[in-house]
Design an enzyme around this catalytic site. Structure first.
Site: not given
Length: 446
Positions: A60, A62, A83, A122, A204, A207, A231, A234, A268, A319
């Site tokens: 995993h 990013h 974020r 993404y 993703h 949500r 995900h 988490e 996660h 991650d």
């Protein structure tokens, strides 16, 4: 047939450490033969002193989060303030600067013994959501970056359609969204695998993909027998919002829409109910733990032992790249569980290395990697047993030394498809990895 022979001073063979192992590698980059009891290097063999392991799998990643290292540790904050900083970095990405950054990040991974990365991708479009002339320009940049750094990649092209349970994407998220799962599927279908790259899928999160579109993503992966990652739980806030919207947990929602299964990995899997654990284990859905990120973001400690006991295979990822060190991820999974439970010995060193190698590669769709045996891909890495961290223990305790003492700094060699990518601690394709990282990260600030 042209063969290259590697002589391994010590090799981890899945259950034990074996001294004096010779590996013959075919021109196709596979292990043609493995011979034990070879006390001295055969004439002309490449000598790898230390402990050789199968190549590590970073399940995993990013890649652009590497630009946040240090910056997001200033002061205090929450997952949600972190974020916002991540969104700012994402807004500055272009296909060209993303290639440069990812090439440097993947080179850092190679230096850490990682031979395969699962890139949870993404950032698809230009800021504002306008597609590039090539709608997959960003994904192609990542695939080419992995090739330039000499490692394999499973591009987990990610459906990201909503800011939360049906809400439209916010200004930061517009470049993530294809508008619908059908449009996502049409775009990603144009991506083609190649020798070093597989194409997988990702949701993703519950949500970010409306419930009535989850099945479209799952069906795309099922038709192609491709890995599917998501995900999952988490944050407790995600669980609360999912219950409010759908009257069930994220795991139960995924199960209802056919997302769970043996080619699916939940990333996660931190805040789960007993029913969630039974669903994940019973369907053979994998679990990718990312302990250094989970503790950096104060996410919590997931129920990894219970998940594995229920039937969920474990893999590991770095991650957000707070650090890139799969040995630390393996160590942290055990030590976190010791802190939580106040007991020791939840996994053996062999079990933790299996999560970091074979089971990690399998979660990325690469079932012929992660083992030192004839027929497997010739991807392996060598950890020094004579550094200040690793000197002293008996070589037969090499697995324990690697997991509980070594770090990425102890990786001496990394070989992918039989080709030396890291030799004596130096990357053979990227001459100056620290400078490449510094320059590519600085470019995002300008």
């Amino acid at each position: 047939m042209s063969l290259t022979t590697y002589w391994l001073e010590h090799a981890w063979l899945g259950t034990h450490v074996e001294p004096g192992v010779a590996l013959d590698v075919s021109a196709e980059g596979r292990i043609a033969a493995l011979r034990t009891g070879v006390a001295t290097p055969p004439p002309g063999a490449e000598v790898l002193r230390g402990l050789t392991l199968p190549g590590l799998a970073n399940a995993h990643s990013h890649a652009f989060h590497r630009a946040l290292r240090g910056a997001v540790q200033v002061g205090s904050g929450t997952f949600w303030t972190w974020r916002e900083l991540m969104y700012r970095a994402a807004q500055n990405l272009t296909p060209d600067n993303y290639f440069a950054l990812a090439r440097a990040v993947y080179a850092e991974m190679a230096l850490a013994g990682i031979t395969n990365v699962g890139e949870f991708h993404y950032v698809h479009h230009a800021p504002g959501g306008t597609p590039y002339a090539d709608p997959n320009a960003m994904g192609e940049a990542l695939i080419e970056a992995a090739a330039a750094a000499g490692i394999r990649i499973t591009l987990l092209d990610t459906a990201y359609l909503s800011s939360g349970f049906g809400e439209a994407p916010n200004a930061h998220q517009q470049r993530f969204s294809d508008g619908s799962a059908e449009a996502w599927a049409e775009r990603v279908s144009a991506l083609k695998p190649r020798e070093h790259a597989l194409i997988g899928a990702a949701v993703h999160s519950v949500r970010a993909v409306p419930a009535d579109q989850l099945a479209t993503v799952a069906r795309w992966a099922e038709e192609r027998r491709a890995p599917l990652h998501v995900h999952l739980s988490e944050q407790t806030a995600e669980n609360d919002a999912c219950r409010a919207a759908h009257g069930r947990t994220p795991t139960q929602l995924l199960a209802d829409h056919g997302v769970l299964g043996p080619r699916t990995t939940g990333v996660h899997n931190t805040h789960l109910t007993d029913t969630d654990i039974a669903l994940l284990g019973g369907t053979g859905t994998g679990t990718c733990m990312c302990p250094t990120t989970e503790r950096d973001l104060a996410d919590g400690i997931g129920p990894a032992t219970r998940l594995q006991q229920a039937g969920s295979p474990l893999s590991l990822g770095s991650d957000s790249h707070a650090v890139i060190d799969l040995l630390e991820e393996a160590r942290a999974m055990e030590l976190n569980e010791r802190l939580r439970s106040r007991t020791r010995g939840h996994w053996t060193a062999n079990a933790l290395l299996t999560a970091a190698t074979g089971d990690g590669h399998a979660s990325l769709g690469l079932v012929d990697a992660g083992r030192l045996e004839a027929g497997a891909l010739a991807d392996f890495t060598t950890v020094a047993l004579d550094s200040v961290r690793t000197a002293g223990p008996l070589p037969r305790l090499g697995a324990e030394t690697a997991v509980f003492a070594a770090t990425a700094a102890d990786v001496r060699h990394t070989v992918v498809a039989g080709r030396h990518i890291v030799r004596d601690g130096h990357h053979t394709l990227v001459a100056d990895v620290p400078s490449a990282l510094a320059e590519s990260i600085e470019a995002l600030r300008s």
